[in-house]
Design a protein around this motif. Sequence first.
Motif, PDB file in Angstrom:
ATOM      1  N   ARG A 275       0.864  -1.176   0.000  1.00  0.00           N
ATOM      2  CA  ARG A 275       0.000   0.000   0.000  1.00  0.00           C
ATOM      3  C   ARG A 275       0.902   1.227   0.000  1.00  0.00           C
ATOM      4  O   ARG A 275       1.917   1.267   0.715  1.00  0.00           O
ATOM      5  CB  ARG A 275      -0.886   0.018   1.249  1.00  0.00           C
ATOM      6  N   GLN A 276       0.530   2.208  -0.814  1.00  0.00           N
ATOM      7  CA  GLN A 276       1.323   3.437  -0.883  1.00  0.00           C
ATOM      8  C   GLN A 276       0.396   4.634  -0.714  1.00  0.00           C
ATOM      9  O   GLN A 276      -0.566   4.792  -1.470  1.00  0.00           O
ATOM     10  CB  GLN A 276       2.061   3.537  -2.224  1.00  0.00           C
ATOM     11  N   THR A 277       0.683   5.452   0.274  1.00  0.00           N
ATOM     12  CA  THR A 277      -0.063   6.693   0.454  1.00  0.00           C
ATOM     13  C   THR A 277       0.780   7.857  -0.031  1.00  0.00           C
ATOM     14  O   THR A 277       1.993   7.725  -0.234  1.00  0.00           O
ATOM     15  CB  THR A 277      -0.467   6.888   1.922  1.00  0.00           C
ATOM     16  N   LEU A 278       0.129   8.987  -0.218  1.00  0.00           N
ATOM     17  CA  LEU A 278       0.767  10.149  -0.840  1.00  0.00           C
ATOM     18  C   LEU A 278       2.008  10.569  -0.071  1.00  0.00           C
ATOM     19  O   LEU A 278       1.983  10.715   1.149  1.00  0.00           O
ATOM     20  CB  LEU A 278      -0.236  11.293  -0.888  1.00  0.00           C
ATOM     21  N   GLY A 279       3.102  10.725  -0.780  1.00  0.00           N
ATOM     22  CA  GLY A 279       4.331  11.204  -0.164  1.00  0.00           C
ATOM     23  C   GLY A 279       5.113  10.147   0.581  1.00  0.00           C
ATOM     24  O   GLY A 279       6.087  10.462   1.267  1.00  0.00           O
ATOM     25  N   GLN A 280       4.706   8.897   0.453  1.00  0.00           N
ATOM     26  CA  GLN A 280       5.387   7.809   1.150  1.00  0.00           C
ATOM     27  C   GLN A 280       5.834   6.740   0.171  1.00  0.00           C
ATOM     28  O   GLN A 280       5.331   6.649  -0.953  1.00  0.00           O
ATOM     29  CB  GLN A 280       4.453   7.179   2.182  1.00  0.00           C
ATOM     30  N   GLY A 281       6.756   5.919   0.624  1.00  0.00           N
ATOM     31  CA  GLY A 281       7.109   4.750  -0.144  1.00  0.00           C
ATOM     32  C   GLY A 281       6.109   3.635   0.099  1.00  0.00           C
ATOM     33  O   GLY A 281       5.281   3.721   1.012  1.00  0.00           O
ATOM     34  N   PRO A 282       6.152   2.592  -0.701  1.00  0.00           N
ATOM     35  CA  PRO A 282       5.236   1.458  -0.501  1.00  0.00           C
ATOM     36  C   PRO A 282       5.467   0.790   0.849  1.00  0.00           C
ATOM     37  O   PRO A 282       6.606   0.678   1.310  1.00  0.00           O
ATOM     38  CB  PRO A 282       5.603   0.510  -1.646  1.00  0.00           C
ATOM     39  N   GLU A 283       4.358   0.343   1.450  1.00  0.00           N
ATOM     40  CA  GLU A 283       4.433  -0.413   2.711  1.00  0.00           C
ATOM     41  C   GLU A 283       3.944  -1.827   2.451  1.00  0.00           C
ATOM     42  O   GLU A 283       2.877  -2.035   1.869  1.00  0.00           O
ATOM     43  CB  GLU A 283       3.548   0.235   3.772  1.00  0.00           C
ATOM     44  N   PHE A 284       4.710  -2.776   2.928  1.00  0.00           N
ATOM     45  CA  PHE A 284       4.411  -4.184   2.706  1.00  0.00           C
ATOM     46  C   PHE A 284       3.109  -4.590   3.387  1.00  0.00           C
ATOM     47  O   PHE A 284       2.869  -4.247   4.548  1.00  0.00           O
ATOM     48  CB  PHE A 284       5.572  -5.018   3.251  1.00  0.00           C
TER      49      PHE A 284
END
Lengths: 116, 108
Positions: A36-45
Amino acid sequence: DTGVSQDPRHKITKRGQNVTFRCDPISEHNRLYWYRQTLGQGPEFLTYFQNEAQLEKSRLLSDRFSAERPKGSFSTLEIQRTEQGDSAMYLCASSEGSRRQGQPQHFGDGTRLSIL
Amino acid sequence: GEDVEQSLFLSVREGDSSVINCTYTDSSSTYLYWYKQEPGAGLQLLTYIFSNMDMKQDQRLTVLLNKKDKHLSLRIADTQTGDSAIYFCAENNNDMRFGAGTRLTVKP
């Protein structure tokens, strides 16, 4: 094109509805990952599969989330009773070989989920 | 906070070199990766380096790894406007952990 394919590209739904996303990995890859990727962040497993077995789930994956890969090929990610905080880009990736071998993961273009 | 840290923004002129820096925390990471993300798209694998290497070159891209300082850099030579994107550094031991990304802007 033989890359990772995700469907749909965009999904807009009302809070409380269920949604399902699909991922088709690169055909010879036995490992499949959801992020999952939210705005301004890298992907989270979120979770990953080796063939049809779901081997790990992140604490980010609440009870409302379920993922399957029934035949070891495509995978689905379902979110039940969606909430505003579920709005994000959901990315799928696939790789070959062992996870610890660090084979690079190849990403699809993601499904952008917007909760109204 | 992030286990993998990157500066958020970098702006360069077309034709200059870009250097994007990253620090990571897990000294047992076996591979380190650089991905590129353009608007509305997924992550494109650019290059990766095994932890027992200190440098890897691939056309305009040069990756430098300082394992002692847990520092990784990506140098893009002769930066073009098409290189404008967000660049993510990632480490992989068991989990793949990404930084928050560096937004590279290339001015003509």
